[in-house]
Design an enzyme around this catalytic site. Structure first.
Site, PDB file in Angstrom:
ATOM      1  N   HIS A   1       1.718   4.495  -2.836  1.00 40.89           N
ATOM      2  CA  HIS A   1       1.829   5.956  -2.699  1.00 40.89           C
ATOM      3  C   HIS A   1       3.208   6.419  -3.175  1.00 40.89           C
ATOM      4  O   HIS A   1       3.337   7.440  -3.850  1.00 40.89           O
ATOM      5  CB  HIS A   1       1.680   6.360  -1.233  1.00 40.89           C
ATOM      6  CG  HIS A   1       0.281   6.306  -0.701  1.00 40.89           C
ATOM      7  ND1 HIS A   1      -0.782   6.935  -1.320  1.00 40.89           N
ATOM      8  CD2 HIS A   1      -0.226   5.725   0.417  1.00 40.89           C
ATOM      9  CE1 HIS A   1      -1.878   6.725  -0.593  1.00 40.89           C
ATOM     10  NE2 HIS A   1      -1.576   5.990   0.454  1.00 40.89           N
TER      11      HIS A   1
ATOM     12  N   HIS B   1       3.421   6.654  -6.835  1.00 40.37           N
ATOM     13  CA  HIS B   1       2.694   7.844  -7.288  1.00 40.37           C
ATOM     14  C   HIS B   1       3.593   9.079  -7.156  1.00 40.37           C
ATOM     15  O   HIS B   1       3.600   9.952  -8.015  1.00 40.37           O
ATOM     16  CB  HIS B   1       1.424   7.998  -6.446  1.00 40.37           C
ATOM     17  CG  HIS B   1       0.371   8.891  -7.033  1.00 40.37           C
ATOM     18  ND1 HIS B   1      -0.664   9.395  -6.269  1.00 40.37           N
ATOM     19  CD2 HIS B   1       0.181   9.391  -8.271  1.00 40.37           C
ATOM     20  CE1 HIS B   1      -1.435  10.150  -7.043  1.00 40.37           C
ATOM     21  NE2 HIS B   1      -0.943  10.158  -8.256  1.00 40.37           N
TER      22      HIS B   1
ATOM     23  N   HIS C   1       0.827  -1.208   0.000  1.00 42.41           N
ATOM     24  CA  HIS C   1       0.000   0.000   0.000  1.00 42.41           C
ATOM     25  C   HIS C   1       0.864   1.262   0.000  1.00 42.41           C
ATOM     26  O   HIS C   1       0.731   2.126  -0.860  1.00 42.41           O
ATOM     27  CB  HIS C   1      -0.931  -0.009   1.227  1.00 42.41           C
ATOM     28  CG  HIS C   1      -1.793   1.202   1.346  1.00 42.41           C
ATOM     29  ND1 HIS C   1      -3.115   1.215   0.977  1.00 42.41           N
ATOM     30  CD2 HIS C   1      -1.525   2.464   1.774  1.00 42.41           C
ATOM     31  CE1 HIS C   1      -3.619   2.424   1.169  1.00 42.41           C
ATOM     32  NE2 HIS C   1      -2.668   3.204   1.656  1.00 42.41           N
ATOM     33  N   GLU C   2       1.749   1.337   0.973  1.00 45.26           N
ATOM     34  CA  GLU C   2       2.573   2.550   1.088  1.00 45.26           C
ATOM     35  C   GLU C   2       3.500   2.698  -0.110  1.00 45.26           C
ATOM     36  O   GLU C   2       3.788   3.808  -0.548  1.00 45.26           O
ATOM     37  CB  GLU C   2       3.367   2.536   2.398  1.00 45.26           C
ATOM     38  CG  GLU C   2       2.497   2.554   3.661  1.00 45.26           C
ATOM     39  CD  GLU C   2       1.460   3.660   3.678  1.00 45.26           C
ATOM     40  OE1 GLU C   2       1.699   4.722   3.070  1.00 45.26           O
ATOM     41  OE2 GLU C   2       0.383   3.455   4.278  1.00 45.26           O
TER      42      GLU C   2
HETATM   43 ZN   LIG Z   1      -2.843   5.241   1.945  1.00 47.91          ZN
END
Ligand SMILES: [Zn+2]
Length: 727
Positions: A518, A521, A514-515
């Site tokens: 980010h 991104h 998940h991290e």
């Molecule tokens: Zn998040």
């Protein structure tokens, strides 16, 4: 540790629901509150002796954490604010007619010192706090807010932005530049820059009242949660809890100066210990403590506050020219209108409630089979669902963990997926200074060998680190400023004893992916202007890339590549794999229905017109949820209106739907990959080019649709949540 998120971590992105919602965090996140300013300010000279004075000469402009002392931050922040005000003042007072370059671009170039210092400072306060840093944080938080206000409310500055905005279509601007003009203008207008002086004064009053009420709400909620803890002198009431949980309850009793045992109240409606408590009366008492925490009359009752908050927000929106608060607050979000958000939420209701009702039937059957002799109530759900879960797909974490060794998951899972999809390679660097000895740094290279970014990870739990997990930046990508991204991930995984491997839970693995989503991104950001770069996107978009990246954790080709026993190198047995997969859709009817109820409540409160009377929260809440088909006997809203911290004091007003909205986006995106050959470089590169690299440089709705080849549907979300058809 109780610390502010909102103040310094404003641009950090947290993992999932649980991070932002801690009551403790909220109590301190009162950035809007009139915080008394400590009188310890002493002007310290800021000059070349301060390692933050000049732009870093390290690779990627990485902060020189080995040289920065705690005492260097405050003078650097003060100087950064002063410089930014000066720069912005010069833009506002420029005698030359306003142009895109001398106004909009000049603003993008301003505040670089403050950004550099703030990025490093928020990194260390979030991940490696000490008393001195905390003092600086408390001292600077209100000053930073005031500094930002002075910029946002500068009428001369707005007049110049408006002048450029009004002629934007005849300036020959490229698409990104045009977007920036519109974005700047929108942010100022949203804050009321276009209002008459009279209306500005009215808005200011409403804002002040809102801020006071929000703070008041938070304080009452905190006190209510404390008062609502379950206290007992009868150990039998705790039957079902483990020795460890009972010891924790004894500790909590000491802390609360109670005899016996205390189970403190968590912020959501359901309480974690309800899973284990076999004494039905204890379960009911705990649930009712939770449900009624802020509705007991007296000092901690929040109902009058939220009724007025809803009303004044509607009035604020009317002043700003909108039909309701949500319409105003969603103008800069992907959904754009409350209608779009409502339509999305409502579309999920039938499948979610049908599944929840089926789950309720299963649970009732279990109660009956045990001759319970009662009808399922909300306080029974978790207890019996846990029994169903244990029987059907119990995952023994100690069985799973040996297959999830941290470095293996990182290199052969997280990095591997990024290599297969995007061609990235990672080289660990030991020469870049870090803020704490456990932090690791990797240089990230593109498929063609060019350096792309610097990525840090700080994975192990420390008691001076914020809870949860997050991603943030040390350097924001910008072509204008010639900056490549420097980003980091923080988590709270158990640190192993020296010489032992770090073994992760399945949740930890998900958190890592998940991290890192980010981080991708941020690292793929390829934009000119820093304001539109990377993860600086609306709330109902920002969790999309991270949740999307989670999907690869269980993608067979990735999973099989990393899930190997740390001692033997054996792949995970198929039976264990199947259990992990199966567990994912467990109880999803309940989970979806409770979050939809909360999302709908938020939108209901924030679509009231300014003419609406003060509502009675209980009457309003029940009537609205009944109307939407979300008032289920055994499935209460994840938050009741009167303790819904997110929407009354934590910046999620008219925005709680974003959690589910981004899930729709990432599930539809992953389905697209599955439909187009799965994990291929072609698919990855296309996604990177059309979405991940674009930040907020174009209309997000159109950007997403262009990449997907149509509108996202809720069908993949229903499928991945297991809400479609029979089990
Ligand atoms: Zn998040």
């Amino acid at each position: 540790m109780m610390r502010s998120q909102a103040t310094w971590m404003g641009n950090a992105i947290s993992a999932g629901l649980l991070f932002l919602v801690g009551l403790a965090a909220a109590a301190n996140s009162a950035a809007q509150a009139p915080t008394p300013v400590p009188a310890q300010a002493t002007a310290v000279a800021f000059g070349p002796g301060n390692p933050l004075y000049a732009d870093s000469s390290l690779p990627f402009h990485a902060p020189p954490f080995d040289k920065i002392k705690d005492s260097d931050y405050q003078p650097a922040i003060d100087a950064g604010m002063a410089l930014q005000l000066d720069e912005v003042g010069k833009i506002a007072d420029n005698p030359a007619p306003p142009t895109f370059e001398n106004t909009i671009v000049a603003l993008e170039r301003s505040g670089q010192l403050l950004a550099r210092v703030s990025n490093a400072f928020s990194c260390v306060t979030g991940a490696n706090l000490d008393d001195e840093l905390q003092k600086v944080e408390e001292y600077e938080a209100p000053r930073l807010a005031a500094n930002q206000d002075a910029i946002n409310l500068n009428p001369k500055l707005f007049a110049r932005i408006k002048a450029v905005y009004d002629q934007r279509n005849s300036l020959g601007l490229d698409a990104e530049s045009l977007r920036l003009v519109e974005y700047d203008y929108q942010q100022f207008v949203k804050a009321g820059a276009n209002l008459s002086e009279d209306d500005k004064a009215k808005l200011k009053k409403l804002n002040e009242e809102e801020s006071t009420l929000s703070t008041d709400f938070m304080n009452k909620l905190l006190a209510a949660a404390k008062a609502g803890s379950f206290s007992t002198k009868d150990k039998a009431a705790l039957a079902g809890l483990s020795d460890q949980q009972i010891a924790a309850a004894a500790d909590a009793a000491k802390e609360h100066k109670h005899e016996g045992w205390v189970i403190p109240l968590q912020n959501t409606t359901q309480q974690p210990d309800l899973k284990f408590l076999s004494d039905r009366a204890a379960r009911q008492a705990i649930f009712e403590n939770s449900w009624n925490r802020t509705e007991r009359g007296g000092d901690n009752d929040t109902r009058a506050i939220i009724a007025r908050l809803a009303q004044l927000r509607a009035q604020k929106a009317a002043l700003l020219g909108f039909a309701n608060f949500a319409a105003w607050n969603l103008t800069d979000q992907m959904a754009k209108t409350p209608e779009a958000a409502i339509q999305f939420v409502d579309a999920l209701v039938p499948a979610a409630t049908a599944r929840a009702n089926r789950e309720a039937k299963d649970i009732q059957a279990l109660i009956d089979s045990q001759h319970g002799g009662f009808t399922l109530q909300p306080w029974d759900w978790e207890f019996y669902a846990e029994q169903v879960r244990k029987a059907k797909y119990d995952l023994d974490e100690s069985q799973v963990k040996p297959y999830f060794e941290l470095n293996n998951v990182l290199q052969n899972g997280v990095f591997y997926a990024a290599h297969e999809l995007y061609g990235l390679t990672f080289k660990e660097r030991h020469d870049i200074p870090v803020w704490q000895a456990d932090v690791r740094v990797f240089e990230v290279h593109d498929a063609d060998g060019k350096p792309l970014a610097l990525w840090y990870c700080d994975y192990f739990k420390r008691d001076n680190k914020n809870g949860g997990a997050w991603m943030s930046q040390l350097v924001n990508q910008s072509k204008l400023l010639n900056q490549l991204p420097v980003v980091f991930n923080v988590a709270n995984f158990e640190k192993p004893a020296a010489g032992e491997p770090a073994l992760l839970s399945s949740d930890d693995v998900t958190t890592m992916f998940h991290e890192f989503g980010h981080a991708l991104h941020g690292m793929f950001a390829d934009t000119r202007y820093p304001s539109l770069s990377g993860t600086q996107v609306p709330r109902d978009f920002v969790e999309f890339p991270s949740q999307f990246n989670e999907h690869w954790a269980s993608y067979p080709a990735v999973f099989d590549h990393y899930a190997k026993h740390y001692k033997t190198g054996e792949p995970m047995p198929a039976e264990l794999k199947a259990k992990i997969e199966k567990a994912k859709t467990f109880n999803q009817g309940y989970d979806t229905a409770e979050i939809l109820a909360a999302s709908r409540l938020d939108l209901d409160w924030h679509t009231l017109p300014a003419s609406a009377p003060l509502e009675d929260p209980d009457v309003f809440e029940k009537a609205e949820l009944q109307k939407q088909g979300l008032w289920l006997d055994a499935v209460p809203s994840r938050y009741r209106s009167s303790y819904f911290l997110h929407i009354w004091a934590n910046g999620y007003d008219a925005g709680y739907y974003a959690y589910s909205w981004t899930e729709m986006l990432d599930d539809a995106a992953f389905q697209w990959f599955l439909d187009h050959g799965g994990m291929t470089r072609a698919n990855g590169d296309r996604f990177r080019k059309m979405v991940l690299s674009r930040g907020n440089t174009s209309d997000l709705d159109k950007m997403y649709d262009a990449w997907l080849g149509g509108k996202p549907s809720i069908e993949p979300m229903l499928k991945f949540r297991g809400l479609k058809g029979e089990e």
